[in-house]
Design an enzyme around this catalytic site. Structure first.
Site, PDB file in Angstrom:
ATOM      1  N   ALA A  85       0.840  -1.205   0.000  1.00 45.28           N
ATOM      2  CA  ALA A  85       0.000   0.000   0.000  1.00 45.28           C
ATOM      3  C   ALA A  85       0.867   1.243   0.000  1.00 45.28           C
ATOM      4  CB  ALA A  85      -0.934   0.007   1.209  1.00 45.28           C
ATOM      5  N   ASP A  86       0.302   2.321  -0.517  1.00 45.79           N
ATOM      6  CA  ASP A  86       0.999   3.603  -0.470  1.00 45.79           C
ATOM      7  C   ASP A  86      -0.023   4.734  -0.469  1.00 45.79           C
ATOM      8  OD1 ASP A  86       3.854   4.779  -0.683  1.00 45.79           O
ATOM      9  OD2 ASP A  86       2.624   6.027  -2.010  1.00 45.79           O
TER      10      ASP A  86
END
Length: 215
Positions: A85-86
């Protein structure tokens, strides 16, 4: 004749693959725990998070989530599913940095003061080569956040609080900045670091195994 016993491969095919969070962020780990998901492993990934020339906020969030998941998946040969995730904070096409010092955090807060901005969080799922039935998938969640107009003393207080450290855009919505956020449109958990509804949907979309990650 006695019934044949299942082979090792038959048994293995029923087991739930390991779930790996490709992030050292304690916030993402806590968010998963909020919906009853405890990863079997948590790893940090060495990914260059600098935007490429001309790269837009949405594309950056998606690329980094994929790269984190792909990097972690490449390190394992067992049956596992990786979550990468980012989160990217943007004002228009301008990507705000992760604040590593007070000067950067203060500049971000001044820019966000009294205006709307976007928080783009991408989540990517990648199966390892050891899990041939796993499905690669991803989602991007866009959330709108609006600060009221911040006074100099309010910015000073937010800086003194210190929870801006390492945060995209120089603030943590789950921290002191919450007192200054007038409106949010979209996923609160995505702003914290992981869109829980979308992550749960992605996990539900994986082939069913004994003891699946989420109902």
């Amino acid at each position: 004749m006695a019934p044949s016993q299942p082979s090792l491969s038959d048994s293995d095919s029923l087991k739930r693959p390991a779930l790996v969070l490709a992030s050292a962020s304690p916030r993402r780990l806590a968010l998963l725990g909020q919906i009853g998901i405890v990863p079997d492993d948590v790893v940090s990934t060495d990914v260059d998070e600098e935007p490429r020339p001309g790269e837009l906020p949405r594309a950056l969030a998606q690329r980094l989530a994929r790269e984190k998941a792909d990097h972690a998946a490449s390190q394992r040969q067992d049956a596992a599913l990786i979550i990468g995730a980012d989160t990217v904070v943007a004002v228009g096409r301008r990507i705000l940095p992760k604040a590593e010092d007070e000067k950067t955090a203060r500049a971000c807060l001044r820019l966000l003061s009294g205006r709307n901005h976007k928080v783009l969080t991408a989540v990517a799922l990648r199966p390892t080569v050891g899990w041939v039935d796993g499905v690669a998938n991803e989602r991007l969640v866009e959330t709108s956040v609006t600060f009221h107009r911040l006074t100099d003393s309010q910015i000073d207080a937010l800086i003194a609080n210190g929870d801006w450290q390492g945060k995209a855009g120089g603030y943590a919505i789950q921290g002191a900045a919450a007192a200054h956020i007038r409106q949010i449109g979209g996923s609160y958990s995505a702003v914290v670091g992981l869109p829980l509804f979308e992550t749960a949907q992605l996990l539900r979309g994986q082939p069913r195994r004994q003891g699946g990650w989420i109902a």
